[in-house]
Design a protein around this motif. Structure first.
Motif, PDB file in Angstrom:
ATOM      1  N   ALA A   1     -24.963  25.031 -64.765  1.00 20.93           N
ATOM      2  CA  ALA A   1     -25.792  26.180 -64.406  1.00 20.93           C
ATOM      3  C   ALA A   1     -26.430  26.057 -63.033  1.00 20.93           C
ATOM      4  O   ALA A   1     -26.793  27.061 -62.425  1.00 20.93           O
ATOM      5  N   LEU A   2     -26.600  24.835 -62.541  1.00 23.58           N
ATOM      6  CA  LEU A   2     -27.231  24.630 -61.236  1.00 23.58           C
ATOM      7  C   LEU A   2     -26.161  24.349 -60.194  1.00 23.58           C
ATOM      8  O   LEU A   2     -25.416  23.374 -60.300  1.00 23.58           O
ATOM      9  N   ARG A   3     -26.074  25.198 -59.190  1.00 25.37           N
ATOM     10  CA  ARG A   3     -25.150  25.008 -58.076  1.00 25.37           C
ATOM     11  C   ARG A   3     -25.936  24.391 -56.924  1.00 25.37           C
ATOM     12  O   ARG A   3     -26.683  25.080 -56.222  1.00 25.37           O
ATOM     13  N   LEU A   4     -25.774  23.105 -56.728  1.00 22.99           N
ATOM     14  CA  LEU A   4     -26.564  22.362 -55.751  1.00 22.99           C
ATOM     15  C   LEU A   4     -25.646  21.806 -54.671  1.00 22.99           C
ATOM     16  O   LEU A   4     -24.590  21.238 -54.974  1.00 22.99           O
ATOM     17  N   VAL A   5     -26.052  21.974 -53.410  1.00 25.66           N
ATOM     18  CA  VAL A   5     -25.269  21.452 -52.300  1.00 25.66           C
ATOM     19  C   VAL A   5     -25.657  19.996 -52.042  1.00 25.66           C
ATOM     20  O   VAL A   5     -26.828  19.688 -51.803  1.00 25.66           O
ATOM     21  N   LEU A   6     -24.671  19.123 -52.110  1.00 26.73           N
ATOM     22  CA  LEU A   6     -24.879  17.686 -51.964  1.00 26.73           C
ATOM     23  C   LEU A   6     -23.924  17.139 -50.906  1.00 26.73           C
ATOM     24  O   LEU A   6     -22.940  17.785 -50.530  1.00 26.73           O
ATOM     25  N   PRO A   7     -24.188  15.918 -50.413  1.00 25.96           N
ATOM     26  CA  PRO A   7     -23.273  15.341 -49.418  1.00 25.96           C
ATOM     27  C   PRO A   7     -21.857  15.220 -49.959  1.00 25.96           C
ATOM     28  O   PRO A   7     -21.659  14.907 -51.137  1.00 25.96           O
ATOM     29  N   GLY A   8     -20.876  15.479 -49.106  1.00 27.94           N
ATOM     30  CA  GLY A   8     -19.482  15.286 -49.504  1.00 27.94           C
ATOM     31  C   GLY A   8     -19.167  13.822 -49.634  1.00 27.94           C
ATOM     32  O   GLY A   8     -19.762  12.974 -48.973  1.00 27.94           O
ATOM     33  N   ARG A   9     -18.231  13.490 -50.493  1.00 25.68           N
ATOM     34  CA  ARG A   9     -17.888  12.092 -50.709  1.00 25.68           C
ATOM     35  C   ARG A   9     -16.846  11.637 -49.692  1.00 25.68           C
ATOM     36  O   ARG A   9     -16.044  12.406 -49.221  1.00 25.68           O
TER      37      ARG A   9
END
Length: 285
Positions: free
Chosen positions: A277-285
């Motif tokens: 439900a949460l669309r969170l932008v995080l660092p790419g791997r």
């Protein structure tokens, strides 16, 4: 945790800078704003209070929202988007600034202003599970019964009363200064609780077994992880653990800490996993 999409640096951003972040660490706010403005078309909003914060998010249009603030600002933004039924419509970014950043860090957000701002620009959207309760509240990192008081918060300042009224705690504190206490402080460490904990309808612990603590955290694949610590009698009792999509706690009036706030007292509460439900932008791997 599913990886969904990457973002172009040409994206338009709505950067909402929480007033507490501006007061506590203006330098980190300036750095974050400079990095974001240099890498994207960014509209910067400086709300002075919760109402302006909510209006800024609601009027974001096609801009991608970026919250600059502490864990409280993060949870407030997610709760607002959930109540507006817009949480599934946007990918949320956060640049952690302030005193309480543990929740953002636990979700995978860098806690340095530069690294977090760069992740906003070239990161990856990932879908994370959260918990939704039967009063329409949301939980990102987990909840605990009884709540652990935040030692950094004066006189339990993070606590809220029924219905999420933070001013209630202020009034209660004023009353305690005017009226001599007649019994134990409401902030005193609680004793064992008698609670019924049900996971997907099956009883994990019942009212006849006192417990020291109950914790519920979003897990993976749409399941919540539940741990109940029974009161030890003689030898230390082993924790009871289970996984499920719904968790119901009932019994005597209890309070619980969910992310940054203490809620209650309530006699019954049910949490359901919101998978992805949460669309969170995080660092790419």
């Amino acid at each position: 945790m599913a990886e969904v999409a990457t973002f172009a640096m040409s994206d338009q951003l709505l950067v909402v800078i929480d007033p507490i972040a501006r007061r506590t660490d203006g330098e980190s706010v300036r750095i974050a704003k400079d990095v974001l403005s240099a890498g994207a078309v960014a509209k910067v909003c400086l709300p002075e209070g919760p109402d302006e914060f909510a209006r800024a998010l609601a009027r974001r249009g096609s801009r991608r929202p970026v919250v600059v603030g502490d864990d409280g600002a993060l949870t407030r933004a997610v709760a607002l988007l959930h109540r507006q039924r817009q949480l599934a419509e946007c990918a949320l970014s956060v640049v952690p600034v302030g005193g309480a950043l543990a929740l953002a860090g636990s979700l995978g957000v860098p806690t340095g202003a530069v690294a977090a701002a760069r992740a906003v620009l070239d990161g990856v959207e990932r879908r994370l599970d959260l918990l939704v309760d039967d009063s329409d509240g949301v939980v990102l990192g987990g909840l605990r019964i009884p709540p652990i008081r935040d030692p950094a918060a004066p006189d339990g300042a993070t606590a809220v009363g029924p219905g999420g009224r933070p001013w209630l705690r202020t009034c209660q504190s004023l009353v305690r200064t005017l009226v001599p206490p007649r019994g134990p402080s409401p902030d005193a460490s609680p004793g064992p609780s008698r609670l019924r904990v049900e996971v997907d309808g099956a009883t994990l612990v019942d009212l006849d077994q006192p417990v020291e603590a109950v914790s519920v955290t979003p897990g993976i694949a749409g399941l919540a992880e539940v741990e109940v610590r029974p009161v030890s009698v003689g030898a230390e009792a082993s924790p009871l653990r289970a996984e499920g999509r719904t968790v119901t706690v009932s019994g005597a009036h209890f309070r619980y800490r969910a992310d940054t706030a203490v809620s209650g007292p309530v006699r019954r509460r049910t949490w359901t996993v919101g998978e992805g439900a949460l669309r969170l932008v995080l660092p790419g791997r």
